[in-house]
Each structure stands twice: as C-alpha cells, then as structure tokens.
Write a protein that holds these residues in place. Structure first.
Motif, mmCIF file in Angstrom:
data_model
loop_
_atom_site.group_PDB
_atom_site.id
_atom_site.type_symbol
_atom_site.label_atom_id
_atom_site.label_comp_id
_atom_site.label_asym_id
_atom_site.label_seq_id
_atom_site.Cartn_x
_atom_site.Cartn_y
_atom_site.Cartn_z
ATOM 1 N N ILE A 42 -92.551 39.490 77.114
ATOM 2 C CA ILE A 42 -91.747 38.841 78.148
ATOM 3 C C ILE A 42 -92.447 37.564 78.601
ATOM 4 O O ILE A 42 -93.616 37.581 78.976
ATOM 5 N N ASN A 43 -91.723 36.449 78.551
ATOM 6 C CA ASN A 43 -92.225 35.142 79.008
ATOM 7 C C ASN A 43 -93.580 34.789 78.404
ATOM 8 O O ASN A 43 -94.410 34.144 79.041
ATOM 9 N N ALA A 44 -93.802 35.228 77.166
ATOM 10 C CA ALA A 44 -95.011 34.911 76.399
ATOM 11 C C ALA A 44 -96.301 35.400 77.053
ATOM 12 O O ALA A 44 -97.384 34.979 76.672
ATOM 13 N N THR A 45 -96.200 36.298 78.034
ATOM 14 C CA THR A 45 -97.412 36.757 78.716
ATOM 15 C C THR A 45 -97.549 38.275 78.757
ATOM 16 O O THR A 45 -98.637 38.797 78.576
ATOM 17 N N GLU A 46 -96.466 38.996 79.003
ATOM 18 C CA GLU A 46 -96.544 40.447 79.159
ATOM 19 C C GLU A 46 -96.035 41.143 77.906
ATOM 20 O O GLU A 46 -94.969 40.816 77.408
ATOM 21 N N GLU A 47 -96.820 42.128 77.416
ATOM 22 C CA GLU A 47 -96.391 42.911 76.262
ATOM 23 C C GLU A 47 -96.077 44.332 76.690
ATOM 24 O O GLU A 47 -96.801 44.914 77.494
ATOM 25 N N HIS A 48 -94.986 44.867 76.128
ATOM 26 C CA HIS A 48 -94.540 46.217 76.479
ATOM 27 C C HIS A 48 -94.062 46.938 75.223
ATOM 28 O O HIS A 48 -93.565 46.309 74.288
ATOM 29 N N ASP A 49 -94.187 48.252 75.233
ATOM 30 C CA ASP A 49 -93.559 49.082 74.215
ATOM 31 C C ASP A 49 -92.213 49.532 74.744
ATOM 32 O O ASP A 49 -92.063 49.815 75.937
ATOM 33 N N GLY A 50 -91.232 49.598 73.870
ATOM 34 C CA GLY A 50 -89.899 50.048 74.258
ATOM 35 C C GLY A 50 -89.192 50.655 73.082
ATOM 36 O O GLY A 50 -89.782 50.852 72.012
ATOM 37 N N ARG A 51 -87.906 50.940 73.257
ATOM 38 C CA ARG A 51 -87.091 51.490 72.178
ATOM 39 C C ARG A 51 -85.771 50.737 72.109
ATOM 40 O O ARG A 51 -85.173 50.430 73.134
ATOM 41 N N LEU A 52 -85.374 50.461 70.881
ATOM 42 C CA LEU A 52 -84.074 49.852 70.653
ATOM 43 C C LEU A 52 -83.006 50.903 70.921
ATOM 44 O O LEU A 52 -83.116 52.042 70.477
ATOM 45 N N LEU A 53 -81.986 50.523 71.668
ATOM 46 C CA LEU A 53 -80.869 51.421 71.974
ATOM 47 C C LEU A 53 -79.681 51.100 71.064
ATOM 48 O O LEU A 53 -79.119 51.979 70.418
ATOM 49 N N ASN A 54 -79.310 49.821 71.012
ATOM 50 C CA ASN A 54 -78.277 49.366 70.084
ATOM 51 C C ASN A 54 -78.457 47.878 69.843
ATOM 52 O O ASN A 54 -79.152 47.196 70.585
#
Length: 195
Positions: free
Chosen positions: A22-34
């Motif tokens: 996000i905004n080239a600064t914050e990294e997160h793990d997530g899951r694709l929904l669709n």
C-alpha cells in the motif's frame, strides 16, 4: 456487499494468497476473493482509504498496479492500472483459470517450436540500464523463456542478448520474453499466441 455495483467486467471467484503493498510503504498478506480483467476484491486487514495506491502480487497471475476503489469490513476492492497488452495477457490467464477443462493441454501456446538451450547463459539489459544474468530454458523465433535471479515487471522492455522484446509473463523461476518484430506491427492476439 456489491449489490448496487455496475461492473465493466465479470469477476471470477479465486481463493489465492496475495502480497499487497500500500502506497509503496506498507506490506501486508491477504487473500484474493475475486478478480476480473479490470478489478479485484481482497480480504486483508490493511487500513486503506479510497484512492490509495496498491500493488498486488498473486503467484501464477501477475503483479498488478491498482488503486483502492472501495472498502468493506474485512478488505477492499481495487481498480487496475494496466496497459492494453497486459490486460490482454490477464484476460487469457483468467479465461484459462475459469475454464480448467478447456485449459487442459494448453500449457504450450507458442506459435513456433521451442528449442532447448542446454546450459546456455546470456545477459539481459533492462530499460533502467541495469543488467541481469539469466539461464536460457528454451527459445523460439518469437521469444525466449529464462531462469533469472529476479523477475522484472510484466510489460517492461528488455534486451536478451541483441534481441529486443517485452516481458510477457512470469514463470516459477524466471520469465518469458516475446521479441519485437522489426517493421512489424504485432497485435496483442499474435503476441498471446507466441507466448
């Protein structure tokens, strides 16, 4: 949650892990929904607002630049920033994922025969002037598949040896380049058949 939304593209449901910046600064793990050729919905605990820049990496699909279009309690949806060529490649990938019976046996879609290169190595020059040493997996008159220590962005220009081309997709250990044809206005459909 999206009942009143009028979408340009039909989404397909895919449950896959995603790495989100996000905004080239914050990294997160997530899951694709669709996902569709123009947008996607993700499950992620990142705190985002509409308009935030989001770069989403999904193994086997692509690294996609996008903008947060809306949020919902356990995630958000984004709209893609894609060139016509990259959108065409994404459409092909989604068609094959949505129709696995149709996709069976279509792993090799090149219009020209592939030739193994043994342990051949070469130097690639990237658009930013840096060099990348790669191992050639196989080659054809239209392009080349390489193993590489890193994978530049899909759609970026590259020189493989003396041949100029475009990175069309990532593989498990590298990427595939389709060569530019001098004096030939190659359409997206021709490129898709070559890769």
């Amino acid at each position: 949650m999206f009942k009143t939304e009028a979408r340009r593209y039909r989404r397909i449901s895919l449950d896959m892990p995603a790495r989100i910046t996000i905004n080239a600064t914050e990294e997160h793990d997530g899951r694709l929904l669709n996902i569709s050729p123009g947008d996607m919905a993700l499950i992620c605990d990142a705190k985002v607002v509409v308009g935030d820049a989001a770069v989403i990496s999904i193994d086997g699909i692509d690294v996609i630049e996008s903008t947060v279009a809306r949020t919902f309690p356990d995630g958000f949806a984004t709209s893609f920033i894609l060139s016509r060529r990259r959108r065409a490649v994404l459409i092909e990938q989604l068609i094959l994922r949505a129709n696995p019976d149709f996709a069976e046996g279509l792993d090799d879609r090149r219009g020209s025969p592939r030739h193994g290169a043994g342990a051949a190595r070469t130097v690639c020059r990237l658009a930013d002037g840096t060099s990348l040493f790669v191992k050639i997996v196989d080659t054809s008159v239209n392009g080349v598949s390489v193993d590489a220590p890193r994978r530049p962005q899909v759609g970026s220009a590259i020189h493989v040896g003396r041949r100029r081309g475009v990175i069309m997709r990532h593989t498990a250990r590298g990427f595939v380049v389709v060569y530019d044809k001098l004096g030939d206005q190659t359409g997206d459909d021709q490129i898709l058949r070559a890769v």
